[in-house]
Design an enzyme around this catalytic site. Structure first.
Site, PDB file in Angstrom:
ATOM      1  N   LYS A   1      42.582   6.598 -15.365  1.00 14.49           N
ATOM      2  CA  LYS A   1      42.965   5.452 -14.168  1.00 14.49           C
ATOM      3  C   LYS A   1      43.648   4.575 -14.115  1.00 14.49           C
ATOM      4  O   LYS A   1      43.952   3.192 -15.208  1.00 14.49           O
ATOM      5  CB  LYS A   1      41.268   4.787 -13.664  1.00 14.49           C
ATOM      6  CG  LYS A   1      41.013   4.247 -12.907  1.00 14.49           C
ATOM      7  CD  LYS A   1      39.690   2.775 -12.477  1.00 14.49           C
ATOM      8  CE  LYS A   1      40.240   2.264 -11.632  1.00 14.49           C
ATOM      9  NZ  LYS A   1      38.839   1.229 -11.454  1.00 14.49           N
TER      10      LYS A   1
ATOM     11  N   ASP B   1      43.414  -4.489  -8.220  1.00 15.25           N
ATOM     12  CA  ASP B   1      41.876  -3.562  -7.324  1.00 15.25           C
ATOM     13  C   ASP B   1      41.126  -5.246  -6.344  1.00 15.25           C
ATOM     14  O   ASP B   1      40.718  -5.948  -7.330  1.00 15.25           O
ATOM     15  CB  ASP B   1      41.367  -2.944  -8.086  1.00 15.25           C
ATOM     16  CG  ASP B   1      40.108  -2.334  -7.534  1.00 15.25           C
ATOM     17  OD1 ASP B   1      40.578  -2.740  -5.983  1.00 15.25           O
ATOM     18  OD2 ASP B   1      38.651  -2.256  -7.827  1.00 15.25           O
TER      19      ASP B   1
ATOM     20  N   LYS C   1      36.239  -7.415  -2.452  1.00 15.86           N
ATOM     21  CA  LYS C   1      35.759  -8.079  -3.740  1.00 15.86           C
ATOM     22  C   LYS C   1      35.785  -9.623  -3.610  1.00 15.86           C
ATOM     23  O   LYS C   1      36.513 -10.351  -3.109  1.00 15.86           O
ATOM     24  CB  LYS C   1      36.580  -8.184  -5.403  1.00 15.86           C
ATOM     25  CG  LYS C   1      36.687  -6.638  -5.485  1.00 15.86           C
ATOM     26  CD  LYS C   1      37.281  -6.752  -6.982  1.00 15.86           C
ATOM     27  CE  LYS C   1      37.265  -5.610  -7.588  1.00 15.86           C
ATOM     28  NZ  LYS C   1      35.968  -4.413  -8.354  1.00 15.86           N
TER      29      LYS C   1
ATOM     30  N   ASP D   1      42.824  -2.705 -14.427  1.00 16.51           N
ATOM     31  CA  ASP D   1      42.013  -2.394 -13.989  1.00 16.51           C
ATOM     32  C   ASP D   1      42.449  -0.690 -14.087  1.00 16.51           C
ATOM     33  O   ASP D   1      42.652   0.359 -13.622  1.00 16.51           O
ATOM     34  CB  ASP D   1      41.476  -2.486 -12.461  1.00 16.51           C
ATOM     35  CG  ASP D   1      40.237  -1.457 -12.112  1.00 16.51           C
ATOM     36  OD1 ASP D   1      39.933  -1.371 -13.030  1.00 16.51           O
ATOM     37  OD2 ASP D   1      39.896  -1.211 -10.744  1.00 16.51           O
TER      38      ASP D   1
ATOM     39  N   ASP E   1      35.917   0.441  -1.888  1.00 16.96           N
ATOM     40  CA  ASP E   1      36.204  -0.824  -3.757  1.00 16.96           C
ATOM     41  C   ASP E   1      35.789   0.512  -4.785  1.00 16.96           C
ATOM     42  O   ASP E   1      35.608   0.240  -6.067  1.00 16.96           O
ATOM     43  CB  ASP E   1      35.451  -2.064  -3.973  1.00 16.96           C
ATOM     44  CG  ASP E   1      35.178  -2.575  -5.506  1.00 16.96           C
ATOM     45  OD1 ASP E   1      36.469  -2.306  -5.365  1.00 16.96           O
ATOM     46  OD2 ASP E   1      34.624  -3.258  -5.559  1.00 16.96           O
TER      47      ASP E   1
ATOM     48  N   GLU F   1      37.144   3.064  -5.613  1.00 17.92           N
ATOM     49  CA  GLU F   1      39.025   3.823  -5.993  1.00 17.92           C
ATOM     50  C   GLU F   1      38.862   4.268  -6.778  1.00 17.92           C
ATOM     51  O   GLU F   1      39.162   5.377  -7.022  1.00 17.92           O
ATOM     52  CB  GLU F   1      39.624   2.826  -5.381  1.00 17.92           C
ATOM     53  CG  GLU F   1      40.409   2.717  -6.309  1.00 17.92           C
ATOM     54  CD  GLU F   1      39.747   1.100  -7.229  1.00 17.92           C
ATOM     55  OE1 GLU F   1      39.629   0.517  -8.151  1.00 17.92           O
ATOM     56  OE2 GLU F   1      38.537   0.166  -6.505  1.00 17.92           O
TER      57      GLU F   1
ATOM     58  N   ARG G   1      37.478   6.668  -8.677  1.00 13.89           N
ATOM     59  CA  ARG G   1      37.022   8.073  -8.622  1.00 13.89           C
ATOM     60  C   ARG G   1      37.104   8.784  -7.623  1.00 13.89           C
ATOM     61  O   ARG G   1      37.736   9.934  -8.139  1.00 13.89           O
ATOM     62  CB  ARG G   1      35.537   7.643  -8.402  1.00 13.89           C
ATOM     63  CG  ARG G   1      35.114   7.636  -7.416  1.00 13.89           C
ATOM     64  CD  ARG G   1      33.053   7.123  -6.580  1.00 13.89           C
ATOM     65  NE  ARG G   1      32.864   5.983  -7.552  1.00 13.89           N
ATOM     66  CZ  ARG G   1      32.163   5.751  -8.203  1.00 13.89           C
ATOM     67  NH1 ARG G   1      30.916   6.532  -7.072  1.00 13.89           N
ATOM     68  NH2 ARG G   1      31.496   4.076  -8.265  1.00 13.89           N
TER      69      ARG G   1
END
Length: 528
Positions: free
Chosen positions: A293, A298, A305, A316, A375, A377, A379
């Site tokens: 990933k 993010d 968030k 991230d 949020d 994202e 996956r």
């Protein structure tokens, strides 16, 4: 495609500190008379159950005799327990006594470091190596007998020492010399082929971890998907690997709907990078694909968030950094298996073009996904990359690594990754590699009754459960990812907990930890 220049204050791919082996002992080594030796470090262990005195280990008695000091008494006065990770420094006075009188004062090291080794397990010795690193910063050459009893102990001490010596790169004034690692650490007592191979493994794994930390700790004002793609290309090409970078036009033409949707709200456009190591392998060699990933920042997108949760979000993309470090480390080690890293890179921002909850996306390969939370994202970009790997790379083993869910860290804390898999042999091998590397992973179930959490009335799949009765956010995320892996032997490492550390502790350093690189390199080295 325009290339993103490297930032002048950030070096990616830094070498780890110098570390070497030397034969002999403190009683016989000519190194002790070298002018540039600033310290010797010796191990002590906790007292035996029927005793009150600390137990000396290899080299402790020789150091005490050579310098005319009672190290056991000094350790007792200092309150040392011999616990792993404990270190205490004695600044040497002018030597006295017949043993020391014959030595020129100028040739003596300035200090002796007593290092607690606990039960001398690999975990304890990594902690001992880390304590030694912090106790010897700013020095020149340091000699030690800590961890020279076996090849396994050489690796553990070296890993702890090298990992704890990592420092986040400072943008601005340079780090003072007194905070830099010792110029060289010499492990005195072994210099055979097995110990050398063990040290090489430690250096290779630590170098990979440093790379992950450097990439993940780089601020997102510097690091966007294009910058990350360029660093991957530079490092991969320098290692002689095959690198392919897909930009927004190629992603759109090939149908990467998840990556494009996640990156749509940002001025920094997404990328998909593949880095391939292909050795002249035997027919029995495997093809291992590692998908990481790569969300370079993010915000949570429209499902934004809280402010506090955004502070660590430059890390991230740690999964992508792990995938890149793994393929580079595999190439350096010349493992006999083909290894490919797949890096889906995007910045999850918000803007007029942002994707929204209730949107339906068409993923790579054609499956549709109902969005429930922007949020979640990670996956989505992983789903695209896993489907791409399954359809085009024909892997024997498919592994993904991601800072994916807060649920994983709530359930397992900050030390263990959540490990899922569809193949028993693969899961067992990764668990064994976790034990060897000291990067623990806990196997989690792919609960059949929770598959309904991915059901959607308007698309093929829903990427976040609508019904709160399911809970188990890490499990349902893994079940979603499984839908994109075909019939491959697949494993998923949710590293949301261990990928970051709030403070320096043992071999970990504050910020990105680099978790996963040593685990995967250990797995590849044992793969048959």
């Amino acid at each position: 495609m325009a290339r993103t220049p490297a930032h002048p204050s950030v070096r990616i791919g830094r070498p780890v500190p110098a570390i070497s082996l030397a034969p002999g002992s403190f009683a016989s080594s000519a190194l002790l008379d070298a002018q540039d030796v600033d310290a010797v470090a010796v191990p002590v262990a906790p007292a035996a159950p029927d005793d009150t005195d600390l137990q000396p280990r290899q080299g402790t008695a020789e150091a005490a005799a050579r310098y005319g000091v009672d190290l056991a008494e000094l350790a007792e006065r200092a309150g040392l327990t011999g616990a792993a990770g404990e270190a205490w420094t004695l600044l040497l006075p002018r030597p006295v006594g017949s043993a020391a009188a014959a030595l020129p004062w100028q040739s003596l090291p300035r200090r002796v470091v007593l290092v607690g080794v606990g039960d001398s397990s690999p975990t304890a010795l990594r902690r001992a190596g880390a304590a030694l690193a912090r106790a010897t910063r700013g020095l020149r050459r340091v000699l030690t007998t800590v961890g020279t009893e076996s090849t396994e102990s050489v690796r553990a001490v070296a890993e702890g020492y090298l990992l704890a010596n990592y420092r986040v790169q400072r943008i601005g004034a340079p780090v003072p010399d007194r905070e830099l690692p010792a110029a060289e650490l010499v492990l005195v007592g072994r210099d055979d082929a097995a110990a050398s191979a063990s040290l090489t493994t430690a250096v290779r794994g630590s170098t990979a971890t440093w790379l992950v930390r450097d990439l993940a700790n780089t601020p997102s004002s510097i690091k966007d998907p294009a910058w990350m793609a360029d660093r991957a290309a530079e490092l991969g090409q320098a290692a002689g690997l095959t690198v392919t970078v897909l930009g927004p036009k190629e992603l759109a033409a090939q149908g990467f709907g998840g990556i494009l949707a996640v990156g749509a709200g940002s001025a920094s456009t997404p990328r998909l990078v593949t880095v391939e190591y292909r050795p002249d392998a035997a027919a029995t060699a495997k093809h291992v694909v590692v998908v990481g990933k790569g969300i370079t920042y993010d915000t949570g997108g429209i499902s934004i968030k809280p402010r506090e949760s955004m502070v660590t979000m430059k890390t991230d993309m740690a999964g992508a950094a792990v995938a890149l470090a793994t393929v580079l480390g595999a190439a350096q080690a010349q493992v006999p298996h083909r290894v490919t890293a797949v890096l889906p890179l995007a910045e999850n921002h918000f803007g007029a073009a942002s994707y929204r909850p209730a949107d339906v996306l068409r993923m790579y390969g054609g499956r549709t996904v109902e969005v429930a939370n922007t949020d979640a994202e990670g996956r989505l970009v992983l789903g695209d990359a896993l489907a791409f790997a399954d359809a085009t790379l024909d892997p024997d083993v498919l592994i993904d690594v991601a800072t994916l869910t807060g649920a994983a860290s709530l359930g397992l804390g900050k030390q263990h990754a959540a490990l899922y898999g569809t193949d028993r042999t693969l899961v067992d091998a990764l668990r064994a590699a976790a034990d060897v590397s000291g990067e623990p992973a806990w196997e989690m179930p792919l609960v059949p009754d929770y598959v309904d959490a991915t059901h959607s009335d308007v698309a093929d799949l829903r990427h976040v459960a609508q019904d709160l009765k399911y809970g188990a956010g890490s499990i349902t995320a893994a079940l979603f990812l499984r839908e994109f892996t075909g019939a491959r032997a697949w494993a998923h490492l949710d590293i949301a907990g261990p990928a970051r550390s709030a403070a320096d502790k043992h071999e970990l350093t504050e910020g990105a930890t680099g978790y996963g690189a040593r685990l995967l390199l250990s797995y590849l080295s044992a793969l048959r």
